[in-house]
Design a protein around this motif. Structure first.
Motif, PDB file in Angstrom:
ATOM      1  N   ILE A 145       0.835  -1.204   0.000  1.00 57.37           N
ATOM      2  CA  ILE A 145       0.000   0.000   0.000  1.00 57.37           C
ATOM      3  C   ILE A 145       0.871   1.257   0.000  1.00 57.37           C
ATOM      4  N   ILE A 185      11.316   2.380  12.267  1.00 53.53           N
ATOM      5  CA  ILE A 185      10.488   3.207  13.155  1.00 53.53           C
ATOM      6  C   ILE A 185      10.386   2.618  14.562  1.00 53.53           C
ATOM      7  N   ALA A 236       3.846   2.515   7.736  1.00 49.86           N
ATOM      8  CA  ALA A 236       4.659   1.325   8.052  1.00 49.86           C
ATOM      9  C   ALA A 236       4.036   0.534   9.188  1.00 49.86           C
ATOM     10  N   PHE A 241       2.497  -6.236   9.086  1.00 58.03           N
ATOM     11  CA  PHE A 241       1.174  -6.648   8.607  1.00 58.03           C
ATOM     12  C   PHE A 241       1.258  -7.920   7.769  1.00 58.03           C
ATOM     13  N   ALA A 290      -4.564   3.257   9.740  1.00 53.33           N
ATOM     14  CA  ALA A 290      -5.039   2.263  10.719  1.00 53.33           C
ATOM     15  C   ALA A 290      -5.643   1.097   9.929  1.00 53.33           C
ATOM     16  N   ALA A 291      -6.798   0.585  10.313  1.00 52.38           N
ATOM     17  CA  ALA A 291      -7.386  -0.554   9.584  1.00 52.38           C
ATOM     18  C   ALA A 291      -8.847  -0.709   9.989  1.00 52.38           C
ATOM     19  N   LYS A 307      -3.810  -0.986  15.911  1.00 48.58           N
ATOM     20  CA  LYS A 307      -4.488  -0.031  15.030  1.00 48.58           C
ATOM     21  C   LYS A 307      -5.553   0.766  15.784  1.00 48.58           C
ATOM     22  N   SER A 313      -9.636  -4.775   3.539  1.00 50.04           N
ATOM     23  CA  SER A 313      -8.624  -5.670   2.985  1.00 50.04           C
ATOM     24  C   SER A 313      -8.190  -5.177   1.599  1.00 50.04           C
ATOM     25  N   ARG A 355       0.097 -13.007   1.070  1.00 49.78           N
ATOM     26  CA  ARG A 355       0.020 -13.198   2.522  1.00 49.78           C
ATOM     27  C   ARG A 355      -0.957 -14.323   2.852  1.00 49.78           C
TER      28      ARG A 355
HETATM   29  N1  LIG Z   1      -3.117  -4.739   2.896  1.00 47.53           N
HETATM   30  C1  LIG Z   1      -4.223  -4.681   3.631  1.00 47.53           C
HETATM   31  O1  LIG Z   1      -5.179  -5.450   3.430  1.00 47.53           O
HETATM   32  C2  LIG Z   1      -4.378  -3.650   4.721  1.00 47.53           C
HETATM   33  C3  LIG Z   1      -5.645  -3.432   5.270  1.00 47.53           C
HETATM   34  C4  LIG Z   1      -5.797  -2.456   6.263  1.00 47.53           C
HETATM   35  C5  LIG Z   1      -4.695  -1.732   6.694  1.00 47.53           C
HETATM   36  N2  LIG Z   1      -3.470  -1.989   6.154  1.00 47.53           N
HETATM   37  C6  LIG Z   1      -2.353  -1.192   6.634  1.00 47.53           C
HETATM   38  O2  LIG Z   1      -1.736  -0.553   5.530  1.00 47.53           O
HETATM   39  C7  LIG Z   1      -0.331  -0.440   5.774  1.00 47.53           C
HETATM   40  C8  LIG Z   1       0.443  -1.091   4.642  1.00 47.53           C
HETATM   41  O3  LIG Z   1      -0.010  -2.418   4.460  1.00 47.53           O
HETATM   42  P1  LIG Z   1       0.694  -3.393   3.413  1.00 47.53           P
HETATM   43  O4  LIG Z   1      -0.305  -4.420   3.033  1.00 47.53           O
HETATM   44  O5  LIG Z   1       1.364  -2.609   2.360  1.00 47.53           O
HETATM   45  O6  LIG Z   1       1.800  -4.063   4.391  1.00 47.53           O
HETATM   46  P2  LIG Z   1       3.197  -4.751   4.041  1.00 47.53           P
HETATM   47  O7  LIG Z   1       3.494  -5.679   5.162  1.00 47.53           O
HETATM   48  O8  LIG Z   1       3.195  -5.318   2.658  1.00 47.53           O
HETATM   49  O9  LIG Z   1       4.245  -3.535   4.025  1.00 47.53           O
HETATM   50  C9  LIG Z   1       4.692  -2.931   5.207  1.00 47.53           C
HETATM   51  C10 LIG Z   1       5.875  -2.053   4.879  1.00 47.53           C
HETATM   52  O10 LIG Z   1       6.329  -1.487   6.123  1.00 47.53           O
HETATM   53  C11 LIG Z   1       7.739  -1.649   6.198  1.00 47.53           C
HETATM   54  N3  LIG Z   1       8.149  -1.761   7.601  1.00 47.53           N
HETATM   55  C12 LIG Z   1       7.900  -2.780   8.444  1.00 47.53           C
HETATM   56  N4  LIG Z   1       8.463  -2.560   9.627  1.00 47.53           N
HETATM   57  C13 LIG Z   1       9.083  -1.359   9.541  1.00 47.53           C
HETATM   58  C14 LIG Z   1       9.865  -0.606  10.452  1.00 47.53           C
HETATM   59  N5  LIG Z   1      10.135  -1.042  11.700  1.00 47.53           N
HETATM   60  N6  LIG Z   1      10.341   0.590  10.045  1.00 47.53           N
HETATM   61  C15 LIG Z   1      10.094   1.040   8.783  1.00 47.53           C
HETATM   62  N7  LIG Z   1       9.389   0.346   7.884  1.00 47.53           N
HETATM   63  C16 LIG Z   1       8.893  -0.843   8.252  1.00 47.53           C
HETATM   64  C17 LIG Z   1       8.043  -2.926   5.422  1.00 47.53           C
HETATM   65  O11 LIG Z   1       9.409  -3.018   5.027  1.00 47.53           O
HETATM   66  C18 LIG Z   1       7.067  -2.808   4.275  1.00 47.53           C
HETATM   67  O12 LIG Z   1       7.615  -2.056   3.203  1.00 47.53           O
HETATM   68  C19 LIG Z   1      -0.077  -1.077   7.125  1.00 47.53           C
HETATM   69  O13 LIG Z   1      -0.147  -0.078   8.120  1.00 47.53           O
HETATM   70  C20 LIG Z   1      -1.247  -2.024   7.274  1.00 47.53           C
HETATM   71  O14 LIG Z   1      -1.527  -2.305   8.621  1.00 47.53           O
HETATM   72  C21 LIG Z   1      -3.279  -2.932   5.183  1.00 47.53           C
END
Ligand SMILES: NC(=O)c1ccc[n+]([C@@H]2O[C@H](COP(=O)([O-])OP(=O)(O)OC[C@H]3O[C@@H](n4cnc5c(N)ncnc54)[C@H](O)[C@@H]3O)[C@@H](O)[C@H]2O)c1
Length: 246
Positions: A17, A58, A85, A88, A138-139, A156, A184, A191
């Motif tokens: 995302i 972070i 970040a 997830f 958040a989510a 979240k 989602s 995943r």
């Molecule tokens: N994909 C979904 O369905 C979904 C739904 C609701 C919310 N979200 C939220 O959206 C955001 C992105 O989701 P995603 O699916 O791209 O997740 P993802 O796990 O694919 O990507 C997470 C990213 O965060 C980075 N990251 C992890 N730990 C870190 C740290 N300590 N410091 C810096 N960077 C760090 C990772 O390297 C990665 O690039 C997250 O906050 C997730 O909770 C995702």
């Protein structure tokens, strides 16, 4: 990094995302700082977005301070910060009584504490802008109490509370803080936490009956970052295709 364009830092934008949001904001004219713990992925996306890479963990207060100091030395002023970040896509699902202390603390340490400490470190850069905006990702799993994700959902929910307090404590400083709650979202990262059958059922339950992609977040986040939302602060914008209604 001097630029006439507004500058936004998007955390976790090396993939998923965050990457989609970084590219979407770049298309909309933002100068994007692609921040991630993974240097190579940050550099790749920064090149795609025509922006700069920022390597930061972070979960480490020191890493957050060092990243902020580096930006300060470069004279960077932040008009926007997207705290995306999180741990997830690497999570495995289990009932809360099977989550061990280390895993619980790791998820809270990145998703909640990490967001707090990076935002704290970047406050001088945000205060330097005429009017800055913070968007916390958040989510919508919070609204449905999604089972088998207790650490994630708790992190979240905490982030939503943190957003509300940030908006209050930054009142009068010209900095707004809001949250988005995606449902989602299908990204390029596979995943195990959602099956194809669950995606299909979720899509049927949504008002907008198609799976979400990272692009679906760009409009809401761009709105919250920009002047069109200048009177919006301390809010949560739900972007889940109407899976939940509020
Ligand atoms: N994909 C979904 O369905 C979904 C739904 C609701 C919310 N979200 C939220 O959206 C955001 C992105 O989701 P995603 O699916 O791209 O997740 P993802 O796990 O694919 O990507 C997470 C990213 O965060 C980075 N990251 C992890 N730990 C870190 C740290 N300590 N410091 C810096 N960077 C760090 C990772 O390297 C990665 O690039 C997250 O906050 C997730 O909770 C995702």
């Amino acid at each position: 990094m001097n630029t006439q364009r507004k500058t936004v830092l998007v955390t976790g934008s090396g993939q998923g995302i965050g990457r989609g949001v970084a590219l979407g904001l770049a298309e909309r004219g933002w100068h994007v700082l692609v921040a991630d713990i993974d240097e190579q992925r940050a550099k790749t996306v920064a090149a795609e977005a025509g922006g700069e890479a920022v390597v930061v963990d972070i979960a480490s207060a020191q890493s957050c301070r060092e990243a902020a100091e580096q930006l300060q030395r470069q004279g960077v002023v932040l008009d926007g910060l997207v705290n995306n970040a999180a741990l997830f896509s690497t999570l495995t699902m289990k009932p809360f009584w099977e989550i061990d202390e280390q895993e619980w603390n790791r998820v809270l340490g990145v998703n909640l504490t990490g967001t707090w400490q990076l935002t704290k470190a970047l406050l001088p850069a945000l205060r330097g802008a005429e009017s800055a905006s913070i968007v916390n990702v958040a989510a919508s799993a919070v609204w449905i109490g999604r089972p088998h994700y207790a650490h994630y959902v708790a992190s979240k929910a905490g982030l939503i509370g943190l957003t509300y307090v940030m908006s209050r404590e930054l009142a009068g400083s010209g900095i707004r803080a809001n949250a988005v709650t995606p449902g989602s979202v299908q990204t390029e990262i596979p995943r195990t936490t959602i099956t194809a059958d669950q995606v299909r059922k979720q899509v049927e339950a949504q008002n907008v009956q198609r799976p979400a992609t990272p692009d679906d977040l760009v409009g809401a986040i761009a709105f919250l970052l920009g002047p069109d939302s200048g009177f919006v602060s301390g809010q949560t914008v739900n972007v889940d295709g109407g899976l939940t209604v509020r």
